[in-house]
Design a protein around this motif. Sequence first.
Motif, PDB file in Angstrom:
ATOM      1  N   SER A  18      22.239  10.097   2.927  1.00 24.45           N
ATOM      2  CA  SER A  18      21.270   9.557   2.151  1.00 24.45           C
ATOM      3  C   SER A  18      20.729  10.372   1.064  1.00 24.45           C
ATOM      4  N   GLU A  19      20.380   9.667  -0.036  1.00 21.26           N
ATOM      5  CA  GLU A  19      19.970  10.391  -1.289  1.00 21.26           C
ATOM      6  C   GLU A  19      18.622  11.610  -0.978  1.00 21.26           C
ATOM      7  N   PRO A  20      17.737  11.070  -0.288  1.00 17.01           N
ATOM      8  CA  PRO A  20      16.825  12.054  -0.040  1.00 17.01           C
ATOM      9  C   PRO A  20      17.281  13.260   0.681  1.00 17.01           C
ATOM     10  N   VAL A  21      18.066  12.973   1.601  1.00 12.69           N
ATOM     11  CA  VAL A  21      18.520  14.265   2.350  1.00 12.69           C
ATOM     12  C   VAL A  21      19.500  15.152   1.251  1.00 12.69           C
ATOM     13  N   LEU A  22      20.368  14.239   0.436  1.00 14.15           N
ATOM     14  CA  LEU A  22      21.072  15.106  -0.454  1.00 14.15           C
ATOM     15  C   LEU A  22      20.308  16.017  -1.346  1.00 14.15           C
ATOM     16  N   HIS A  23      19.099  15.365  -1.597  1.00  8.00           N
ATOM     17  CA  HIS A  23      18.188  16.147  -2.662  1.00  8.00           C
ATOM     18  C   HIS A  23      17.686  17.330  -1.883  1.00  8.00           C
ATOM     19  N   TRP A  24      17.370  17.528  -0.699  1.00 10.87           N
ATOM     20  CA  TRP A  24      16.534  18.666  -0.247  1.00 10.87           C
ATOM     21  C   TRP A  24      17.943  19.729   0.188  1.00 10.87           C
ATOM     22  N   MET A  25      18.853  19.168   0.462  1.00 14.53           N
ATOM     23  CA  MET A  25      20.065  19.971   0.762  1.00 14.53           C
ATOM     24  C   MET A  25      20.317  20.873  -0.482  1.00 14.53           C
ATOM     25  N   ALA A  57       0.755  -1.167  -0.011  1.00  4.53           N
ATOM     26  CA  ALA A  57      -0.043  -0.093  -0.102  1.00  4.53           C
ATOM     27  C   ALA A  57       0.778   1.110  -0.159  1.00  4.53           C
ATOM     28  N   PRO A  58       0.543   2.344  -0.801  1.00  5.89           N
ATOM     29  CA  PRO A  58       1.364   3.336  -0.994  1.00  5.89           C
ATOM     30  C   PRO A  58       1.335   4.171   0.714  1.00  5.89           C
ATOM     31  N   SER A  59       2.585   4.783   0.801  1.00  7.64           N
ATOM     32  CA  SER A  59       2.739   5.474   2.255  1.00  7.64           C
ATOM     33  C   SER A  59       3.366   6.748   1.865  1.00  7.64           C
ATOM     34  N   VAL A  60       2.823   7.766   2.498  1.00  7.26           N
ATOM     35  CA  VAL A  60       3.440   9.159   2.358  1.00  7.26           C
ATOM     36  C   VAL A  60       3.749   9.721   3.567  1.00  7.26           C
ATOM     37  N   ALA A  61       5.063  10.372   3.455  1.00  6.76           N
ATOM     38  CA  ALA A  61       5.581  11.060   4.664  1.00  6.76           C
ATOM     39  C   ALA A  61       5.200  12.459   4.574  1.00  6.76           C
ATOM     40  N   VAL A  62       4.642  12.920   5.772  1.00  8.66           N
ATOM     41  CA  VAL A  62       4.323  14.037   6.021  1.00  8.66           C
ATOM     42  C   VAL A  62       5.188  14.844   7.101  1.00  8.66           C
ATOM     43  N   ARG A  81      12.031  21.789   6.196  1.00  9.07           N
ATOM     44  CA  ARG A  81      11.150  20.656   7.058  1.00  9.07           C
ATOM     45  C   ARG A  81      11.088  19.394   6.252  1.00  9.07           C
ATOM     46  N   TRP A  82      11.180  19.463   4.994  1.00 10.52           N
ATOM     47  CA  TRP A  82      11.338  17.895   4.328  1.00 10.52           C
ATOM     48  C   TRP A  82      12.592  17.532   4.425  1.00 10.52           C
ATOM     49  N   GLU A  83      13.612  18.386   4.525  1.00  4.77           N
ATOM     50  CA  GLU A  83      15.167  17.820   4.720  1.00  4.77           C
ATOM     51  C   GLU A  83      15.130  16.973   6.254  1.00  4.77           C
ATOM     52  N   ARG A  84      14.597  17.828   7.015  1.00  8.28           N
ATOM     53  CA  ARG A  84      14.634  17.192   8.408  1.00  8.28           C
ATOM     54  C   ARG A  84      13.862  15.698   8.381  1.00  8.28           C
ATOM     55  N   GLU A  85      12.747  15.985   7.691  1.00  7.00           N
ATOM     56  CA  GLU A  85      11.908  14.594   7.824  1.00  7.00           C
ATOM     57  C   GLU A  85      12.737  13.537   6.941  1.00  7.00           C
ATOM     58  N   ALA A  86      13.199  13.809   5.950  1.00  2.34           N
ATOM     59  CA  ALA A  86      14.400  12.740   5.278  1.00  2.34           C
ATOM     60  C   ALA A  86      15.477  12.398   5.889  1.00  2.34           C
ATOM     61  N   LEU A  87      15.936  13.342   6.887  1.00  8.83           N
ATOM     62  CA  LEU A  87      17.174  12.786   7.808  1.00  8.83           C
ATOM     63  C   LEU A  87      16.387  11.941   8.807  1.00  8.83           C
ATOM     64  N   ARG A  88      15.464  12.298   9.413  1.00  9.86           N
ATOM     65  CA  ARG A  88      14.784  11.282  10.344  1.00  9.86           C
ATOM     66  C   ARG A  88      14.469   9.665   9.702  1.00  9.86           C
ATOM     67  N   GLY A 108      -4.856   5.254   0.224  1.00  9.83           N
ATOM     68  CA  GLY A 108      -5.619   6.687  -0.229  1.00  9.83           C
ATOM     69  C   GLY A 108      -4.573   7.302  -0.823  1.00  9.83           C
ATOM     70  N   PRO A 109      -5.170   8.645  -1.543  1.00  8.18           N
ATOM     71  CA  PRO A 109      -4.308   9.463  -2.388  1.00  8.18           C
ATOM     72  C   PRO A 109      -3.172   9.849  -1.624  1.00  8.18           C
ATOM     73  N   PRO A 110      -2.019  10.279  -2.462  1.00  2.62           N
ATOM     74  CA  PRO A 110      -0.862  10.692  -1.842  1.00  2.62           C
ATOM     75  C   PRO A 110      -1.014  12.354  -1.367  1.00  2.62           C
ATOM     76  N   ALA A 111      -0.159  12.838  -0.560  1.00  2.68           N
ATOM     77  CA  ALA A 111      -0.254  14.003  -0.187  1.00  2.68           C
ATOM     78  C   ALA A 111       0.175  15.011  -1.381  1.00  2.68           C
ATOM     79  N   ALA A 112       0.027  16.197  -1.301  1.00  5.66           N
ATOM     80  CA  ALA A 112       0.326  17.327  -2.469  1.00  5.66           C
ATOM     81  C   ALA A 112       1.713  17.275  -2.486  1.00  5.66           C
ATOM     82  N   ASP A 113       2.278  17.511  -3.686  1.00  2.85           N
ATOM     83  CA  ASP A 113       3.694  17.531  -3.842  1.00  2.85           C
ATOM     84  C   ASP A 113       4.326  18.661  -3.322  1.00  2.85           C
ATOM     85  N   PRO A 114       5.241  18.535  -2.391  1.00  3.20           N
ATOM     86  CA  PRO A 114       5.878  19.724  -1.833  1.00  3.20           C
ATOM     87  C   PRO A 114       6.624  20.610  -2.670  1.00  3.20           C
TER      88      PRO A 114
END
Length: 409
Positions: free
Chosen positions: A307-314, A252-257, A294-301, A266-272
């Motif tokens: 990690s690549e998501p953290v590098l992306h938001w940096m 099932a799809p999972s969306v980080a907020v 905020r999204w960088e902190r969430e990716a770090l957590r 359910g439907p994914p959250a809006a694209d940040p």
Amino acid sequence: MPGTVLLLAASPVGRGCLVDAASVLPVLAAVAPPVLSGTGTANVVELADPLEPQAVLTRLRAAAAAPGPLTVFVTGQLQLDRRQRLPHLALARTTPATVRYTAFPWRWFADELRLRPPGSTTMFLDLHADADTWEFLAGRPLTAGPSTELYGRVAPPPSRRAVGRPTYMRAVATLLRSGHRPPLDQLHQQALTRVAGEESGRPGAADLVLAPGRSWAGQPWPPAPEFTTVTAPPHTPAPPPRPPAPPAGPPAPSVAVPGGTDRPGGPPAADPHEEITAAVRDGRHEDALALAARWEREALRRYGHGSEPVLHWMEVRADLAMMAGDAERSCRGWLALAATRLDAGQAPGAPAVESAVDRAHHQWGRVGDPARARELGAELARLRQRVPGSREGALDHVRRQLRQLQTQP
């Protein structure tokens, strides 16, 4: 809102020329600008056989910053640089030995188009590749970032001592000269049909065809993983990128907020990225930076340091600071990103590492406060010792500038 159209035709002068790229510009220029862009009015910028990659970069950057839809038509030839083996668009002075210095790196298209709103950017390509590049592309899709819709073809090198023709781009221009602009996927298919008729004497099926929303050879678009763009694929809201993992059935799809919890199903959250882009368009740069943080902190957590998501938001935050005109904060962001990539084990010659250091260097030159410039310059010099970059003399330039800064209060 008016649209913007960039017409770019480039090929080397002399024996290294594989395609008569500039011959298509008069046909494209004969099309009414609103038809080229699909908008009521449009501004058209034309680049014919440019000499310097920086000149192309300047025009591309200006076009990418313009509001409204952007359509880019690129005709030319692709070559690999000998050091990093990365594709470049050959320019007038390009030779096989000077690709790295005289051609336009293909990845710069994605770099400059990264902050454009999803669904607002289209590229039509008619490219020829030399034998080396043709072999390279057989297993690697040519991309311009997942927010850019690509249409067109890449053709193999023509027969010995022959110069190829941009038949795909000429077909697109001819179809548009009627004054009617069909849906882009239909325009693409109609152009391919015309090309097949004109090139019946050669195996047109050998060309690599760029279809809407896909690359060639049935490979998914965009190639996964790709974390180097700010915007998400057109019409596809998405959470921050996640590291690749082997398939394990259809979960099932999972969306980080940020600041919240995952929401399975359910439907994914809006694209940040869309919210960030809207904030930038409205001039709310601090809001955009806060949201990216905020999204960088969430990716770090979720994924951990490096990690690549953290590098992306940096990378997003460094880009946003640059757009806000905050050169100091942008420089610090790019320096931190480069250091983090190196600490994560990436090679000093890796394109992403070199790009981060080059961008830090560029922003450092715009820092007005001498004390802050000295501080950042010392850190940049240390990085430049490990990451000299593709252009000779970068470290010497930093050292010269630092000596001048020592004389300023």
